[in-house]
Design a protein around this motif. Structure first.
Motif, PDB file in Angstrom:
ATOM      1  N   UNK A   6       0.745  -1.184  -0.113  1.00 19.93           N
ATOM      2  CA  UNK A   6      -0.139   0.096   0.007  1.00 19.93           C
ATOM      3  C   UNK A   6       0.707   1.305  -0.014  1.00 19.93           C
ATOM      4  N   UNK A   7       1.672   1.281   0.675  1.00 19.07           N
ATOM      5  CA  UNK A   7       2.549   2.428   1.023  1.00 19.07           C
ATOM      6  C   UNK A   7       2.939   3.562  -0.255  1.00 19.07           C
ATOM      7  N   UNK A   8       3.217   2.688  -1.308  1.00 18.81           N
ATOM      8  CA  UNK A   8       3.716   3.285  -2.136  1.00 18.81           C
ATOM      9  C   UNK A   8       3.007   3.447  -3.409  1.00 18.81           C
ATOM     10  N   UNK A   9       1.786   2.836  -3.181  1.00 21.15           N
ATOM     11  CA  UNK A   9       0.720   2.799  -4.418  1.00 21.15           C
ATOM     12  C   UNK A   9      -0.480   3.706  -4.193  1.00 21.15           C
ATOM     13  N   UNK A  10      -0.863   3.981  -3.045  1.00 25.53           N
ATOM     14  CA  UNK A  10      -2.188   4.568  -2.832  1.00 25.53           C
ATOM     15  C   UNK A  10      -2.350   5.516  -1.582  1.00 25.53           C
ATOM     16  N   UNK A  11      -3.095   6.615  -1.878  1.00 26.75           N
ATOM     17  CA  UNK A  11      -3.075   7.648  -0.617  1.00 26.75           C
ATOM     18  C   UNK A  11      -3.928   6.961   0.610  1.00 26.75           C
ATOM     19  N   UNK A  12      -4.440   5.871   0.603  1.00 25.03           N
ATOM     20  CA  UNK A  12      -5.206   5.182   1.566  1.00 25.03           C
ATOM     21  C   UNK A  12      -4.091   4.242   2.381  1.00 25.03           C
ATOM     22  N   UNK A  42       1.423  10.174  -0.135  1.00 26.80           N
ATOM     23  CA  UNK A  42       0.588  10.104   1.052  1.00 26.80           C
ATOM     24  C   UNK A  42      -0.553  11.393   0.789  1.00 26.80           C
ATOM     25  N   UNK A  43      -1.727  11.335   1.200  1.00 26.40           N
ATOM     26  CA  UNK A  43      -2.944  12.241   1.103  1.00 26.40           C
ATOM     27  C   UNK A  43      -2.512  13.626   0.679  1.00 26.40           C
ATOM     28  N   UNK A  44      -1.817  14.156   1.810  1.00 27.49           N
ATOM     29  CA  UNK A  44      -1.337  15.781   1.560  1.00 27.49           C
ATOM     30  C   UNK A  44      -0.487  16.099   0.205  1.00 27.49           C
ATOM     31  N   UNK A  45       0.111  15.109  -0.174  1.00 29.56           N
ATOM     32  CA  UNK A  45       0.937  15.174  -1.475  1.00 29.56           C
ATOM     33  C   UNK A  45      -0.058  15.242  -2.690  1.00 29.56           C
ATOM     34  N   UNK A  46      -1.217  14.589  -2.677  1.00 29.76           N
ATOM     35  CA  UNK A  46      -2.185  14.417  -3.797  1.00 29.76           C
ATOM     36  C   UNK A  46      -2.987  15.405  -3.612  1.00 29.76           C
ATOM     37  N   UNK A  47      -3.771  15.590  -2.386  1.00 29.08           N
ATOM     38  CA  UNK A  47      -5.090  16.234  -2.145  1.00 29.08           C
ATOM     39  C   UNK A  47      -4.831  17.721  -1.726  1.00 29.08           C
ATOM     40  N   UNK A  62      -3.689  20.537   1.627  1.00 30.78           N
ATOM     41  CA  UNK A  62      -4.088  20.717   3.039  1.00 30.78           C
ATOM     42  C   UNK A  62      -5.645  20.628   3.519  1.00 30.78           C
ATOM     43  N   UNK A  63      -6.404  21.387   2.672  1.00 30.70           N
ATOM     44  CA  UNK A  63      -7.843  21.577   2.900  1.00 30.70           C
ATOM     45  C   UNK A  63      -8.495  20.015   2.871  1.00 30.70           C
ATOM     46  N   UNK A  64      -8.377  19.589   1.722  1.00 28.19           N
ATOM     47  CA  UNK A  64      -8.918  18.209   1.540  1.00 28.19           C
ATOM     48  C   UNK A  64      -8.527  17.251   2.877  1.00 28.19           C
ATOM     49  N   UNK A  65      -7.138  17.231   3.197  1.00 25.69           N
ATOM     50  CA  UNK A  65      -6.762  16.610   4.248  1.00 25.69           C
ATOM     51  C   UNK A  65      -7.499  16.741   5.627  1.00 25.69           C
ATOM     52  N   UNK A  66      -7.528  18.159   5.636  1.00 28.78           N
ATOM     53  CA  UNK A  66      -8.239  18.614   6.980  1.00 28.78           C
ATOM     54  C   UNK A  66      -9.522  18.254   6.911  1.00 28.78           C
ATOM     55  N   UNK A  67     -10.167  18.101   5.891  1.00 30.70           N
ATOM     56  CA  UNK A  67     -11.732  17.575   5.799  1.00 30.70           C
ATOM     57  C   UNK A  67     -11.690  16.334   6.391  1.00 30.70           C
TER      58      UNK A  67
END
Length: 312
Positions: free
Chosen positions: A150-156, A217-222, A224-229
């Motif tokens: 998972x680590x290198x493949x998905x933001x999940x 990681x999610x902050x890289x792809x989305x 700060x606002x999307x991550x905070x939500x």
């Protein structure tokens, strides 16, 4: 996104001639990530008190603590072996033993596997087979599902990879009762929903590291606002889940009171982070690490209450 090319151990200058014994011992301890394991044990031992409805056998607690440390330490060592290439290009991990050359990749691989084997045999013999197999499942999940899959493949990656960090709850409960229960499952889910909003603030802080290493990681792809939500959503679910232990786990008034108070402060911090992100705040003023540090305090205090509640 792809991971960076592997960088050989030793690039930071450590050679066999410059690896003193004391530093080598410290490096092997560092491979186990002791600070992370402290948090895992904080969620294991209190569950043993709840499962026992009092004080569990002190010797069994000691066996579980040692076995849990060895198992989690083996998983962490194997994680560092696999991730040595990305660790080399991230500022927060560039001093890890495999990157500096204080420990060779082969040594780390043998060390990690050995800890896994010893911990499995230890828990099987001195605790019970169920606790042993649950700990082994956590190790294998962390290495093969999270680190390799998972680590290198998905933001999940953190969402589902966090399952490994939830397993100590089952280990602690099984050590006492040789079974699992609804109470253990609820606490498992509390940690499951806790893990993303615990780790995402840190990944917001070091997202440049993750971007440079090619880790999605999610902050890289989305941003700060999307991550905070997402942090707010997971926080509400986590707090709601924590309250389920009261009716299903037969706790006293102490646990739900603590869960509401601790959860309320958590939600205040989560919504504060979301408000700052929505306002476009960046840099130090975003204060994302406030929630990260509070998350550790929250989990520690909640599980301390789990241990105390049977005595009320």
């Amino acid at each position: 996104m792809t991971a960076v090319e592997s960088r050989p151990a030793g690039v930071a200058g450590a050679t066999p001639a410059h690896r003193p014994f004391g530093a080598r011992v410290g490096a092997f301890v560092a491979l186990t990530k002791p600070r992370i394991i402290e948090l895992l044990l904080i969620t294991t031992v209190p569950v043993m008190f709840l499962a026992q409805h009092g004080v569990p056998n002190p010797l069994k607690v000691l066996y579980v603590v040692i076995g849990g440390y060895l198992s989690a330490g083996g998983a962490n060592a194997l994680n560092m072996y696999i991730d040595r290439d990305i660790d080399a290009v991230m500022s927060r991990t560039e001093r890890r033993p495999l990157v500096t050359g204080m420990v060779s990749p082969r040594e780390a691989l043998v060390f990690g596997i050995s800890l896994g084997v010893v911990s499995t045999a230890w828990l099987w013999t001195l605790v019970n087979p169920l606790a042993s197999m649950l700990a082994l499942t956590a190790l294998l999940f962390y290495v093969f599902v999270y680190t390799l899959g998972l680590k290198r493949r998905t933001a999940q990656n953190i969402v589902w990879g966090g399952i490994a960090g939830c397993m100590p709850v089952f280990v602690g409960w099984a050590a006492v009762t040789n079974s699992v229960s609804w109470s253990a499952l609820i606490l498992f889910l509390v940690i499951f929903f806790w893990t993303p909003p615990h780790y995402w603030p840190l990944s917001m802080k070091v997202k440049d590291d993750y971007e440079r290493a090619g880790v999605p990681m999610l902050p890289v792809l989305k941003g700060n606002l999307a991550v905070a939500k997402q942090i707010v959503i997971y926080s509400w679910v986590m707090v709601a889940t924590s309250l389920l232990l009261w009716p299903l786990g037969h706790t006293s008034w102490l646990y739900p009171t603590a869960a509401v108070l601790l959860g309320g402060f958590w939600l205040k911090e989560a919504h504060g982070l979301y408000a700052r992100a929505k306002a476009g705040v960046v840099g130090a003023k975003l204060k994302e690490m406030r929630l990260f540090h509070w998350s550790i305090t929250y989990l520690t205090l909640l599980f301390v209450v789990v241990a105390i509640d049977p005595f009320i």
